[in-house]
Motif scaffolding. Structure first.
Motif, PDB file in Angstrom:
ATOM      1  N   ARG A   1       0.825  -1.192   0.000  1.00  0.00           N
ATOM      2  CA  ARG A   1       0.000   0.000   0.000  1.00  0.00           C
ATOM      3  C   ARG A   1       0.865   1.249   0.000  1.00  0.00           C
ATOM      4  NH1 ARG A   1      -4.086  -1.357   4.815  1.00  0.00           N
ATOM      5  NH2 ARG A   1      -2.312  -0.502   5.879  1.00  0.00           N
ATOM      6  N   LEU A   2       0.287   2.334  -0.441  1.00  0.00           N
ATOM      7  CA  LEU A   2       1.009   3.606  -0.420  1.00  0.00           C
ATOM      8  C   LEU A   2       1.281   4.009   1.028  1.00  0.00           C
ATOM      9  CD1 LEU A   2      -0.931   5.561  -3.176  1.00  0.00           C
ATOM     10  CD2 LEU A   2       1.351   4.565  -3.340  1.00  0.00           C
ATOM     11  N   GLY A   3       2.464   4.572   1.247  1.00  0.00           N
ATOM     12  CA  GLY A   3       2.835   5.008   2.583  1.00  0.00           C
ATOM     13  C   GLY A   3       3.406   3.897   3.448  1.00  0.00           C
ATOM     14  N   GLU A   4       3.697   2.745   2.833  1.00  0.00           N
ATOM     15  CA  GLU A   4       4.283   1.619   3.560  1.00  0.00           C
ATOM     16  C   GLU A   4       5.449   1.043   2.769  1.00  0.00           C
ATOM     17  OE1 GLU A   4       1.216  -1.248   4.258  1.00  0.00           O
ATOM     18  OE2 GLU A   4       0.216   0.004   5.745  1.00  0.00           O
ATOM     19  N   PHE A   5       6.368   0.377   3.484  1.00  0.00           N
ATOM     20  CA  PHE A   5       7.507  -0.248   2.820  1.00  0.00           C
ATOM     21  C   PHE A   5       7.893  -1.523   3.566  1.00  0.00           C
ATOM     22  CE2 PHE A   5       9.250   2.420   6.093  1.00  0.00           C
ATOM     23  CZ  PHE A   5      10.341   1.728   6.587  1.00  0.00           C
ATOM     24  N   GLU A  39      10.522  18.475 -11.928  1.00  0.00           N
ATOM     25  CA  GLU A  39      10.635  17.086 -11.521  1.00  0.00           C
ATOM     26  C   GLU A  39       9.289  16.400 -11.688  1.00  0.00           C
ATOM     27  OE1 GLU A  39      11.917  17.137  -7.469  1.00  0.00           O
ATOM     28  OE2 GLU A  39      13.999  17.501  -8.005  1.00  0.00           O
ATOM     29  N   LYS A  40       9.321  15.111 -11.921  1.00  0.00           N
ATOM     30  CA  LYS A  40       8.107  14.302 -12.012  1.00  0.00           C
ATOM     31  C   LYS A  40       8.251  13.135 -11.045  1.00  0.00           C
ATOM     32  CE  LYS A  40       4.309  12.505 -13.716  1.00  0.00           C
ATOM     33  NZ  LYS A  40       3.018  12.968 -13.359  1.00  0.00           N
ATOM     34  N   TRP A  41       7.357  13.048 -10.087  1.00  0.00           N
ATOM     35  CA  TRP A  41       7.349  11.987  -9.089  1.00  0.00           C
ATOM     36  C   TRP A  41       6.130  11.111  -9.308  1.00  0.00           C
ATOM     37  CZ3 TRP A  41      10.958  11.378  -5.075  1.00  0.00           C
ATOM     38  CH2 TRP A  41      11.922  12.390  -5.001  1.00  0.00           C
ATOM     39  N   ILE A  42       6.280   9.823  -9.090  1.00  0.00           N
ATOM     40  CA  ILE A  42       5.141   8.910  -9.151  1.00  0.00           C
ATOM     41  C   ILE A  42       5.036   8.184  -7.817  1.00  0.00           C
ATOM     42  CG2 ILE A  42       5.223   8.558 -11.654  1.00  0.00           C
ATOM     43  CD1 ILE A  42       6.578   5.817 -11.047  1.00  0.00           C
ATOM     44  N   GLN A  43       3.813   7.819  -7.452  1.00  0.00           N
ATOM     45  CA  GLN A  43       3.618   7.052  -6.238  1.00  0.00           C
ATOM     46  C   GLN A  43       3.987   5.599  -6.498  1.00  0.00           C
ATOM     47  OE1 GLN A  43      -0.436   8.194  -5.238  1.00  0.00           O
ATOM     48  NE2 GLN A  43       0.395   9.446  -3.600  1.00  0.00           N
ATOM     49  N   VAL A  44       4.535   4.949  -5.476  1.00  0.00           N
ATOM     50  CA  VAL A  44       5.054   3.590  -5.606  1.00  0.00           C
ATOM     51  C   VAL A  44       4.400   2.679  -4.573  1.00  0.00           C
ATOM     52  CG1 VAL A  44       7.123   2.157  -5.403  1.00  0.00           C
ATOM     53  CG2 VAL A  44       7.290   4.422  -6.420  1.00  0.00           C
ATOM     54  N   GLN A  45       3.779   1.616  -5.037  1.00  0.00           N
ATOM     55  CA  GLN A  45       3.311   0.557  -4.144  1.00  0.00           C
ATOM     56  C   GLN A  45       4.384  -0.522  -4.107  1.00  0.00           C
ATOM     57  OE1 GLN A  45      -0.529  -0.748  -5.558  1.00  0.00           O
ATOM     58  NE2 GLN A  45      -1.565   0.901  -4.491  1.00  0.00           N
ATOM     59  N   GLY A  46       4.511  -1.205  -2.994  1.00  0.00           N
ATOM     60  CA  GLY A  46       5.526  -2.241  -2.886  1.00  0.00           C
ATOM     61  C   GLY A  46       6.916  -1.680  -2.683  1.00  0.00           C
ATOM     62  N   ALA A  47       7.027  -0.538  -2.013  1.00  0.00           N
ATOM     63  CA  ALA A  47       8.330   0.077  -1.764  1.00  0.00           C
ATOM     64  C   ALA A  47       9.205  -0.858  -0.934  1.00  0.00           C
ATOM     65  CB  ALA A  47       8.159   1.415  -1.053  1.00  0.00           C
ATOM     66  N   THR A  48      10.484  -0.879  -1.253  1.00  0.00           N
ATOM     67  CA  THR A  48      11.419  -1.794  -0.599  1.00  0.00           C
ATOM     68  C   THR A  48      12.350  -1.102   0.389  1.00  0.00           C
ATOM     69  OG1 THR A  48      12.935  -1.512  -2.448  1.00  0.00           O
ATOM     70  CG2 THR A  48      11.421  -3.383  -2.555  1.00  0.00           C
ATOM     71  N   SER A  49      12.120   0.177   0.643  1.00  0.00           N
ATOM     72  CA  SER A  49      13.012   0.916   1.529  1.00  0.00           C
ATOM     73  C   SER A  49      12.308   2.154   2.068  1.00  0.00           C
ATOM     74  CB  SER A  49      14.264   1.330   0.745  1.00  0.00           C
ATOM     75  OG  SER A  49      14.951   2.358   1.368  1.00  0.00           O
ATOM     76  N   GLU A  50      12.728   2.601   3.231  1.00  0.00           N
ATOM     77  CA  GLU A  50      12.210   3.837   3.807  1.00  0.00           C
ATOM     78  C   GLU A  50      12.570   5.042   2.940  1.00  0.00           C
ATOM     79  OE1 GLU A  50      11.972   5.940   8.211  1.00  0.00           O
ATOM     80  OE2 GLU A  50      13.602   4.557   7.774  1.00  0.00           O
ATOM     81  N   ASP A  51      13.570   4.888   2.068  1.00  0.00           N
ATOM     82  CA  ASP A  51      13.975   5.969   1.163  1.00  0.00           C
ATOM     83  C   ASP A  51      12.843   6.396   0.237  1.00  0.00           C
ATOM     84  OD1 ASP A  51      16.483   5.903   2.317  1.00  0.00           O
ATOM     85  OD2 ASP A  51      17.340   4.649   0.739  1.00  0.00           O
ATOM     86  N   PHE A  52      11.838   5.560   0.026  1.00  0.00           N
ATOM     87  CA  PHE A  52      10.702   5.893  -0.825  1.00  0.00           C
ATOM     88  C   PHE A  52       9.672   6.755  -0.095  1.00  0.00           C
ATOM     89  CE2 PHE A  52      12.412   2.224  -3.009  1.00  0.00           C
ATOM     90  CZ  PHE A  52      12.188   2.499  -4.348  1.00  0.00           C
ATOM     91  N   CYS A  53       9.773   6.868   1.210  1.00  0.00           N
ATOM     92  CA  CYS A  53       8.796   7.631   1.995  1.00  0.00           C
ATOM     93  C   CYS A  53       8.947   9.124   1.721  1.00  0.00           C
ATOM     94  CB  CYS A  53       8.986   7.359   3.481  1.00  0.00           C
ATOM     95  SG  CYS A  53       8.579   5.670   3.968  1.00  0.00           S
ATOM     96  N   ALA A  54       7.832   9.786   1.492  1.00  0.00           N
ATOM     97  CA  ALA A  54       7.818  11.221   1.224  1.00  0.00           C
ATOM     98  C   ALA A  54       6.459  11.786   1.617  1.00  0.00           C
ATOM     99  CB  ALA A  54       8.085  11.496  -0.261  1.00  0.00           C
ATOM    100  N   CYS A  55       6.421  13.081   1.810  1.00  0.00           N
ATOM    101  CA  CYS A  55       5.150  13.741   2.090  1.00  0.00           C
ATOM    102  C   CYS A  55       4.320  13.781   0.815  1.00  0.00           C
ATOM    103  CB  CYS A  55       5.390  15.160   2.581  1.00  0.00           C
ATOM    104  SG  CYS A  55       6.334  15.239   4.114  1.00  0.00           S
ATOM    105  N   GLU A  56       3.027  13.609   0.961  1.00  0.00           N
ATOM    106  CA  GLU A  56       2.157  13.663  -0.207  1.00  0.00           C
ATOM    107  C   GLU A  56       1.968  15.107  -0.658  1.00  0.00           C
ATOM    108  OE1 GLU A  56      -2.139  13.742   2.106  1.00  0.00           O
ATOM    109  OE2 GLU A  56      -1.521  11.941   1.065  1.00  0.00           O
ATOM    110  N   ALA A  57       1.470  15.280  -1.856  1.00  0.00           N
ATOM    111  CA  ALA A  57       1.208  16.621  -2.384  1.00  0.00           C
ATOM    112  C   ALA A  57       0.302  17.375  -1.405  1.00  0.00           C
ATOM    113  CB  ALA A  57       0.551  16.525  -3.752  1.00  0.00           C
ATOM    114  N   GLY A  58       0.619  18.647  -1.191  1.00  0.00           N
ATOM    115  CA  GLY A  58      -0.121  19.463  -0.232  1.00  0.00           C
ATOM    116  C   GLY A  58       0.570  19.525   1.122  1.00  0.00           C
ATOM    117  N   SER A  59       1.688  18.797   1.255  1.00  0.00           N
ATOM    118  CA  SER A  59       2.467  18.778   2.493  1.00  0.00           C
ATOM    119  C   SER A  59       3.955  18.908   2.161  1.00  0.00           C
ATOM    120  CB  SER A  59       2.262  17.460   3.245  1.00  0.00           C
ATOM    121  OG  SER A  59       0.918  17.258   3.562  1.00  0.00           O
ATOM    122  N   PHE A  60       4.749  19.323   3.157  1.00  0.00           N
ATOM    123  CA  PHE A  60       6.201  19.388   2.994  1.00  0.00           C
ATOM    124  C   PHE A  60       6.856  18.853   4.259  1.00  0.00           C
ATOM    125  CE2 PHE A  60       5.184  23.243   5.173  1.00  0.00           C
ATOM    126  CZ  PHE A  60       6.276  23.557   5.954  1.00  0.00           C
TER     127      PHE A  60
END
Length: 107
Positions: A1-5, A39-60
């Motif tokens: 799921r999004l927001g998990e790794f 820059e162009k960012w895409i959301q990733v399901q099935g992330a394999t590392s905490e490095d993929f964690c980021a704030c969603e659009a509308g947050s910093f």
């Protein structure tokens, strides 16, 4: 799921990005295109590392949390806060955005 790794094989559950009550503002994303200052960012399901964690659009990202974007700024995701023309902030306090009065080019 999004927001998990999951950072290991054979895990039966994933770790959540972020901590505490801020977890709903986190997603997992990856930079796919970078051209100049765009820059162009895409959301990733099935992330394999905490490095993929980021704030969603509308947050910093600031002080280990995802903060809500405020007037005078744009928060496209990927932890960044971009100031709109005519607004000012400092690197030390990015969550404090001020509108420039008079000549906005002074900002």
């Amino acid at each position: 799921r999004l927001g998990e790794f999951a950072n290991g094989s054979a895990m039966t559950s994933c770790y959540r990005c972020g901590q505490g009550d801020q977890q709903d503002r986190w997603t997992t994303s990856q930079l796919v295109v970078s051209q100049g200052d765009r820059e162009k960012w895409i959301q990733v399901q099935g992330a394999t590392s905490e490095d993929f964690c980021a704030c969603e659009a509308g947050s910093f990202f600031y002080q280990s949390s995802c903060m809500t974007c405020m007037e005078g700024s744009n928060c496209p995701g990927s932890n960044r806060l971009e100031l709109l023309p005519g607004y000012f902030s400092t690197a030390e306090e990015p969550g404090e955005v001020f509108q420039c009065f008079g000549n906005s080019k002074r900002c």
